[in-house]
Scaffold this active site. Structure first.
Site, short mmCIF file in Angstrom:
data_model
loop_
_atom_site.label_atom_id
_atom_site.label_comp_id
_atom_site.label_asym_id
_atom_site.label_seq_id
_atom_site.Cartn_x
_atom_site.Cartn_y
_atom_site.Cartn_z
N SER A 52 27.36 7.70 32.73
CA SER A 52 28.52 8.46 33.17
C SER A 52 28.73 8.37 34.69
CB SER A 52 28.39 9.93 32.76
OG SER A 52 28.36 10.05 31.36
N GLY A 230 30.48 9.18 28.98
CA GLY A 230 30.72 7.91 29.65
C GLY A 230 31.45 8.11 30.97
N CYS A 258 31.40 15.23 26.41
CA CYS A 258 31.96 14.84 27.72
C CYS A 258 33.14 13.88 27.59
CB CYS A 258 30.85 14.32 28.62
SG CYS A 258 29.84 15.69 29.22
N LEU A 259 32.97 12.59 27.90
CA LEU A 259 34.09 11.67 27.76
C LEU A 259 34.56 11.65 26.30
CD1 LEU A 259 35.92 9.66 29.24
CD2 LEU A 259 34.25 7.87 28.76
N GLY A 302 34.19 14.21 36.10
CA GLY A 302 35.19 14.32 37.15
C GLY A 302 36.59 14.53 36.60
N PHE A 303 36.70 14.58 35.25
CA PHE A 303 37.98 14.81 34.59
C PHE A 303 37.82 16.00 33.64
CE2 PHE A 303 38.19 10.52 36.07
CZ PHE A 303 39.54 10.28 36.35
N HIS A 344 26.36 18.60 28.61
CA HIS A 344 25.32 17.77 27.99
C HIS A 344 24.23 18.63 27.34
CE1 HIS A 344 26.48 13.70 29.24
NE2 HIS A 344 27.02 14.29 30.28
N GLU A 346 22.00 17.67 25.34
CA GLU A 346 20.74 16.90 25.25
C GLU A 346 19.93 16.94 26.54
OE1 GLU A 346 23.15 14.41 27.71
OE2 GLU A 346 23.64 15.51 25.88
#
Length: 371
Positions: A52, A230, A258-259, A302-303, A344, A346
């Protein structure tokens, strides 16, 4: 200090601001990328190898980096993914018995340029106020004009597709073939510890490239699907978004991190945006709106997804929010076995606050009749 004399180095930001430091090793170097910071006091090796972070210049806010060395088992991918390292105090020696190499040796092996002796408090404060931006770190301190010209050519993270840079090129398997569950994972920057968490819950995983079609993934006849974390902007990931739409339509369970969370939102018509400086650290507070419980989470993004669009989407429900800025940290579909989070689980910063998300995924798989 290992080197009596070390080369002077600088950090040149896209807006022309300069910070000074010294090269960690006695050699010249230059690296470009988006400058960002992580507030974690530990976990630097995992940060450096997290897909990422691909293409980013990492500022570590903890004052000492390298003091516990590195261990070859503590990586999230097969290589370093950050573009360069910026820190305050770099430790050439380490004191952890479990370490098998120094951080300097690790950087040498991975050919990563790093600078230290930087006023990281001032740098991070500047980024907080002015936002994440492209930058260059270099020992070419007398060539500021030339560095500015090269930096101007580096593309912005906004609109940048990076999943193809870190994804597997060919499908591969992870886990035991005779496991109870089969999970098809779309790799847009997957971390090894995500695969470990799926495997230890009795899953056999087939990991597919970032541009894999739904037909390819469904051809393996999995019990459920997963879309990974990612780097980069999620909006250019047209293949992944289309695949997510078809997975959702298939009615099989789907979990995104996330992504992957952003891709699932885009598949539901919710837009994303680039944040001012993002969330990166292991102490981010999250509220689970379904249980009323707080979680301490590890974050790296960052998004984010548009909250207003999510709230007005008839198919979605917000399940988690970030307590610092109220950004959306989790969603689920109301009529599908689909959910995702913008952090995250994990990474275990709580350390077990978010473990339940993997358990929730497998309970969902068990509840759906298998065809």
């Amino acid at each position: 200090m290992k080197y009596q004399t070390r080369k002077k180095a600088l950090i040149l930001l896209a807006d022309g601001t300069i910070f000074h430091g010294k090269a960690v090793r006695d050699k010249d170097g230059t690296a470009f990328g988006e400058v960002c910071f992580n507030t974690g006091m530990t976990g630097y090796q995992e940060i450096f190898t997290d897909p990422s972070y691909f293409g980013q210049l990492m500022v570590t806010t903890n004052a000492h980096i390298g003091n516990y060395g590195t261990n070859e088992d503590e990586v999230e991918s097969e290589s370093v993914k950050i573009a360069g390292l910026i820190c305050r105090n770099f430790s050439y020696t380490y004191s952890r018995p479990d370490a098998d190499a120094s951080l300097e040796e690790f950087l040498d092996k991975n050919n990563l340029f790093a600078i230290s002796d930087v006023d990281t408090r001032a740098l991070v404060s500047y980024i907080r106020d002015n936002g994440a931006m492209n930058a260059v770190i270099s020992t070419d301190v007398d060539n500021v004009i030339g560095l500015k010209e090269e930096l101007a050519k580096v593309p912005s993270m906004k609109g940048l597709e990076l999943a193809s840079k870190v994804s597997t090129q060919e499908p591969y398997f992870y886990g035991e073939e005779n496991a109870t569950f089969k999970i098809a994972a779309l790799d847009i920057g997957i971390k090894k510890n995500i695969l470990r968490n799926l495997e230890k819950r009795d899953a056999y995983i087939k990991v597919f490239p970032y541009n894999a079609s739904f037909e390819e993934m469904a051809g393996w006849n999995p019990d459920a699907y997963f879309i990974s974390n990612g780097p980069g902007d999620p909006e250019p990931l047209n293949d992944a978004i289309e695949t997510a739409k078809q997975i959702i339509a298939s009615d099989k369970p789907l979990f995104g991190i996330c992504l992957g969370h952003q891709v699932i939102a885009l598949a539901n018509g919710v837009s994303t945006y680039k944040m001012h400086n993002g969330h990166r650290g292991i102490n981010h507070p999250i509220m689970n709106l379904l249980t009323g419980k707080g979680e301490i989470t590890s974050q790296n993004h960052g998004f984010a997804i548009n909250r207003e669009e999510t709230e007005t989407n008839p198919n979605l429900e917000i399940t988690h929010v970030h307590l610092n800025d109220k950004t959306v940290a989790g969603i689920r579909m109301k009529d599908k076995n689909v959910f995702s989070v913008q952090y995250h689980p994990e990474a275990s910063p709580g350390p077990h606050d978010a473990d339940y998300l993997f358990d929730q995924f497998f309970e969902m798989i068990k509840s759906v009749p298998q065809t």
